[in-house]
Design an enzyme around this catalytic site. Sequence first.
Site, PDB file in Angstrom:
ATOM      1  N   ASP A 122       0.946  -1.255   0.041  1.00 42.07           N
ATOM      2  CA  ASP A 122      -0.089   0.053   0.037  1.00 42.07           C
ATOM      3  C   ASP A 122       0.919   1.305   0.058  1.00 42.07           C
ATOM      4  O   ASP A 122       0.192   2.296   0.078  1.00 42.07           O
ATOM      5  CB  ASP A 122      -1.148   0.106   1.057  1.00 42.07           C
ATOM      6  CG  ASP A 122      -0.442  -0.025   2.450  1.00 42.07           C
ATOM      7  OD1 ASP A 122       0.700  -0.279   2.677  1.00 42.07           O
ATOM      8  OD2 ASP A 122      -1.283  -0.259   3.430  1.00 42.07           O
ATOM      9  N   SER A 123       2.436   1.027   0.016  1.00 42.99           N
ATOM     10  CA  SER A 123       3.233   2.113  -0.208  1.00 42.99           C
ATOM     11  C   SER A 123       2.961   2.962  -1.573  1.00 42.99           C
ATOM     12  O   SER A 123       3.271   3.933  -1.922  1.00 42.99           O
ATOM     13  CB  SER A 123       4.487   1.569  -0.056  1.00 42.99           C
ATOM     14  OG  SER A 123       4.824   0.670  -1.111  1.00 42.99           O
TER      15      SER A 123
ATOM     16  N   ASP B 291      -0.933  -6.223   0.072  1.00 44.33           N
ATOM     17  CA  ASP B 291      -1.148  -5.543   1.464  1.00 44.33           C
ATOM     18  C   ASP B 291      -3.013  -5.546   1.460  1.00 44.33           C
ATOM     19  O   ASP B 291      -3.550  -5.221   0.522  1.00 44.33           O
ATOM     20  CB  ASP B 291      -0.778  -4.196   1.292  1.00 44.33           C
ATOM     21  CG  ASP B 291       0.559  -4.069   2.045  1.00 44.33           C
ATOM     22  OD1 ASP B 291       1.077  -5.108   2.831  1.00 44.33           O
ATOM     23  OD2 ASP B 291       1.309  -3.045   1.845  1.00 44.33           O
TER      24      ASP B 291
ATOM     25  N   LYS C  75      -1.058  -9.460   3.462  1.00 43.51           N
ATOM     26  CA  LYS C  75      -0.214  -9.174   4.582  1.00 43.51           C
ATOM     27  C   LYS C  75      -1.260  -8.088   5.229  1.00 43.51           C
ATOM     28  O   LYS C  75      -1.624  -7.229   4.732  1.00 43.51           O
ATOM     29  CB  LYS C  75       1.140  -8.356   3.931  1.00 43.51           C
ATOM     30  CG  LYS C  75       1.736  -7.745   5.060  1.00 43.51           C
ATOM     31  CD  LYS C  75       3.069  -7.345   4.530  1.00 43.51           C
ATOM     32  CE  LYS C  75       3.392  -6.127   3.852  1.00 43.51           C
ATOM     33  NZ  LYS C  75       3.149  -4.914   4.385  1.00 43.51           N
TER      34      LYS C  75
ATOM     35  N   GLU D  32      -0.989  -5.464   8.926  1.00 45.36           N
ATOM     36  CA  GLU D  32      -0.214  -4.701   9.843  1.00 45.36           C
ATOM     37  C   GLU D  32      -0.711  -4.875  11.242  1.00 45.36           C
ATOM     38  O   GLU D  32      -1.912  -4.976  11.430  1.00 45.36           O
ATOM     39  CB  GLU D  32      -0.059  -3.346   9.583  1.00 45.36           C
ATOM     40  CG  GLU D  32       0.694  -3.016   8.472  1.00 45.36           C
ATOM     41  CD  GLU D  32       0.756  -1.388   7.996  1.00 45.36           C
ATOM     42  OE1 GLU D  32       0.415  -0.575   8.925  1.00 45.36           O
ATOM     43  OE2 GLU D  32       0.982  -0.873   6.970  1.00 45.36           O
TER      44      GLU D  32
ATOM     45  N   GLU E 293       9.373  -4.048  10.059  1.00 41.44           N
ATOM     46  CA  GLU E 293       9.973  -2.442   9.521  1.00 41.44           C
ATOM     47  C   GLU E 293      10.468  -1.614  10.556  1.00 41.44           C
ATOM     48  O   GLU E 293       9.827  -1.594  11.428  1.00 41.44           O
ATOM     49  CB  GLU E 293       8.761  -1.920   8.888  1.00 41.44           C
ATOM     50  CG  GLU E 293       8.985  -0.497   8.280  1.00 41.44           C
ATOM     51  CD  GLU E 293       7.750  -0.087   7.347  1.00 41.44           C
ATOM     52  OE1 GLU E 293       6.970  -0.799   6.982  1.00 41.44           O
ATOM     53  OE2 GLU E 293       8.005   1.021   6.673  1.00 41.44           O
TER      54      GLU E 293
HETATM   55  O1  KIV Z   1       3.527  -1.144   1.328  1.00 40.36           O
HETATM   56  C1  KIV Z   1       4.845  -1.436   1.269  1.00 40.36           C
HETATM   57  O2  KIV Z   1       5.745  -0.992   0.491  1.00 40.36           O
HETATM   58  C2  KIV Z   1       5.266  -2.370   2.567  1.00 40.36           C
HETATM   59  C3  KIV Z   1       6.611  -2.593   2.645  1.00 40.36           C
HETATM   60  C4  KIV Z   1       6.959  -2.721   4.068  1.00 40.36           C
HETATM   61  C5  KIV Z   1       7.174  -3.606   1.970  1.00 40.36           C
HETATM   62  O3  KIV Z   1       4.546  -2.881   3.185  1.00 40.36           O
END
Ligand code: KIV
Length: 270
Positions: free
Chosen positions: A51-52, A90, A119, A121, A188
């Site tokens: 989600d970056s 993500d 993924k 968080e 991270e």
């Molecule tokens: O969104 C992202 O780029 C991430 C990085 C930690 C890989 O989650």
Amino acid sequence: MTDELNQPRVTLATLQDMQRRGEKIASLTCYDSSFTLLLEAAGIDVFIIGDSLGMVLKGHETTVPVTMADMLYHAANVARVGRHAYRVVDMPYMSYTNPDQALANAARLMGEGGADMVKLEGGTSMAAAVEEIVSHGIPVCGHIGLLPQSIEQLGGYKVQGRDAAAAAALLEDARSLEEAGAALLVMECIPAALAEQITAALSIPTIGIGAGPGCDGQVLVLYDMLGITPGKPATFVKDFLEETGTIHAAVEAYVRSVKDGSYPAPEHCF
Ligand code: KIV
């Protein structure tokens, strides 16, 4: 060009085997089909469709405005042409606030987005959501340390787990995620010694970003390692394009440096 395109698909079993053999996992973020082809040809093992993208593609200041529609669109772009690398997608902000919602959105990322794994968080507080997703056959990657979706609560992009209590809490988070069924863990921005300790305490592979060389693999945001992101780079970022001259050579140099342990070097660590 390497012969990576002729290689079989990377699966979770491949990553577990790499961990057992001590071969480092080379991962980058990826959001579109052109980079998917280029990164696979250069030998990347794992894509994180992160989600970056909210920052590097959409111009937001944080990952908070990223939606399920954004993640589905970009994940599908990668999945459409991807043939080799393992795809971790993500779950965006507020898409996993309870186990039922988490399962429904994880299923969409798999079915519509072509994810191999999702993924999310958070640590211990996410155990119920992880359990629910995993119990339906969907692999989950945890993400601890600096949590970009909680940036307002954390008060900025800071190294996490610096004092003994915070370090112990992160170790506990990692254990809870593994116990809940997570099969991979991203760490991270935490001290290298702590990341090494957590990696040793777990049986699942770990992938670090700003977490030192003691993890089972490394990931960087693609635009950071190509020196595209404006402003002062974070301590852990290395611009691989600067020393190589082409994007393909930069990614190959990144893969080589992760595999031979020369990246991250001491100057990239906390
Ligand atoms: O969104 C992202 O780029 C991430 C990085 C930690 C890989 O989650």
